[in-house]
Design a protein around this motif. Structure first.
Motif, PDB file in Angstrom:
ATOM      1  N   ALA A 139      27.634  82.346  25.344  1.00 33.94           N
ATOM      2  CA  ALA A 139      26.442  81.662  24.843  1.00 33.94           C
ATOM      3  C   ALA A 139      25.754  82.473  23.758  1.00 33.94           C
ATOM      4  N   ALA A 140      25.714  83.813  23.933  1.00 36.10           N
ATOM      5  CA  ALA A 140      25.107  84.663  22.908  1.00 36.10           C
ATOM      6  C   ALA A 140      25.895  84.603  21.604  1.00 36.10           C
ATOM      7  N   VAL A 151      27.744  82.074  20.576  1.00 39.90           N
ATOM      8  CA  VAL A 151      27.526  80.757  19.976  1.00 39.90           C
ATOM      9  C   VAL A 151      26.187  80.712  19.252  1.00 39.90           C
ATOM     10  N   TRP A 152      25.179  81.377  19.814  1.00 43.01           N
ATOM     11  CA  TRP A 152      23.856  81.374  19.187  1.00 43.01           C
ATOM     12  C   TRP A 152      23.778  82.328  18.005  1.00 43.01           C
ATOM     13  N   ILE A 153      24.448  83.469  18.088  1.00 36.23           N
ATOM     14  CA  ILE A 153      24.330  84.488  17.052  1.00 36.23           C
ATOM     15  C   ILE A 153      25.212  84.173  15.845  1.00 36.23           C
ATOM     16  N   THR A 154      26.337  83.500  16.050  1.00 32.54           N
ATOM     17  CA  THR A 154      27.275  83.271  14.945  1.00 32.54           C
ATOM     18  C   THR A 154      26.644  82.505  13.787  1.00 32.54           C
ATOM     19  N   PRO A 155      25.959  81.377  14.001  1.00 26.54           N
ATOM     20  CA  PRO A 155      25.311  80.726  12.846  1.00 26.54           C
ATOM     21  C   PRO A 155      24.243  81.601  12.192  1.00 26.54           C
ATOM     22  N   LEU A 156      23.525  82.371  13.017  1.00 25.97           N
ATOM     23  CA  LEU A 156      22.504  83.254  12.449  1.00 25.97           C
ATOM     24  C   LEU A 156      23.134  84.327  11.582  1.00 25.97           C
ATOM     25  N   LEU A 164      11.468  85.091  15.180  1.00 24.30           N
ATOM     26  CA  LEU A 164      12.251  85.988  16.028  1.00 24.30           C
ATOM     27  C   LEU A 164      11.483  87.271  16.328  1.00 24.30           C
TER      28      LEU A 164
END
Length: 310
Positions: free
Chosen positions: A51-52, A54-59, A290
């Motif tokens: 999950a981390a 998936v969330w960090i990759t676009p960022l 953030l």
């Protein structure tokens, strides 16, 4: 047989020794219990790591794209910068901050978000304490009206409030945007803080009143410190909602008072898919929430967990 009577002595019975009862032995763990526990922990950690990612990759992709030139972004994906770090530079951010429109929009966003958050938290704290612990005529009825306002969509009030602000001279100003956000943020804020303050033990407040404490002193010295987790959570939610808002600002702000979200939308409309402008602007509007979230993360977790365990 002699004349004296003899007394027949019977052998005394000794009590049988009490044998100690063995204590019940603890059930032995099954052989597979430890392995299954480790396996379940590993599965949970694996899901969290996924999950981390998936969330960090676009960022991460947005950040790397914002540091690449327009030519590099057109020639290949952002992941190519991992193999060739020479593509990365701060030229896009330098050009973006030199743009007077973007810099002014960033300042307008701060002028809208910070006062709105402060006003909502301050007013909701006072109202929440009053609804929770003060007796005044019509308290329950007024609180029901406040709760009823939670179901009113924002879109319903856009046109009527716009006409009202136009009549009083607030349309197209930062003050008008702030007032709209404060008005629509207060019902949820009052509902949240009132329920949290109501969980404070009554004995603490009565003891403070017996010691001669005024209502303001009780509120400032006792209720506010105890309600810090809920207040911090409310401040985070309110700041993020106002910072990322575009609908209200698009209608109530003019070109001189528009926030960063509206400025980026106008840039996209003018320049199309100009990644060199949109990527650093989008990351700049993302990094401030953030920072705010991680700065108040401890209080946020306490506020989410408040009331789950008594």
């Amino acid at each position: 047989m002699s004349g004296h009577s003899t007394i027949e002595r019977r052998p005394s019975r000794r009590a049988a020794p009490v044998r100690p009862v063995p204590a019940p032995s603890a059930p032995r763990p099954r052989r597979g219990s430890r392995g299954s526990r480790l396996l379940s922990n590993s599965a949970v950690q694996g899901v969290l790591i996924l999950a981390a990612l998936v969330w960090i990759t676009p960022l991460a992709g947005l950040f790397l794209s914002s540091m690449r030139s327009e030519r590099d972004n057109a020639s290949g994906g952002w992941w190519t910068a991992l193999a060739d770090p020479s593509q990365l530079s701060l030229d896009n951010y330098t050009a973006l901050l030199k743009d007077s429109g973007i810099a002014a929009a960033f300042g307008n966003t701060l002028l809208i978000s910070v006062p709105t958050t402060v006003l909502v938290v301050a007013i909701a704290s006072l109202a929440g304490y009053a609804f929770a612990w003060l007796d005044f005529p019509g308290r329950d009825g007024i609180f029901l009206v406040v709760v009823g306002l939670l179901v009113v969509p924002v879109q319903i009030g856009l046109l009527p409030v716009a006409k009202l602000f136009g009549a009083v001279g607030l349309f197209g100003t930062i003050a008008g945007v702030v007032l709209f956000h404060v008005a629509y943020g207060l019902p949820f804020a009052i509902f949240l803080l009132r329920n949290y303050f109501a969980e404070i033990p009554r004995e603490m407040l009565e003891a403070a009143r017996m010691d001669g404490g005024s209502e303001w002193r009780i509120f400032s010295r006792l209720v506010l410190p105890l309600g810090r987790p809920a207040i911090a959570s409310l401040a985070i939610f309110q700041f993020l909602w106002v910072w990322n808002d575009m609908l209200v600002a698009l209608l109530f702000a003019d070109s001189e008072s528009q926030p960063l979200t509206v400025a980026l939308q106008s840039q996209m409309r003018q320049f199309g898919s100009n990644i060199g402008v949109l990527a650093p602007g989008a990351f700049l509007s993302l990094v401030v929430p953030l920072i705010v979230f991680f700065a108040f993360q401890r209080h946020f977790v306490q506020g989410v967990m408040a009331g789950s365990v008594k």
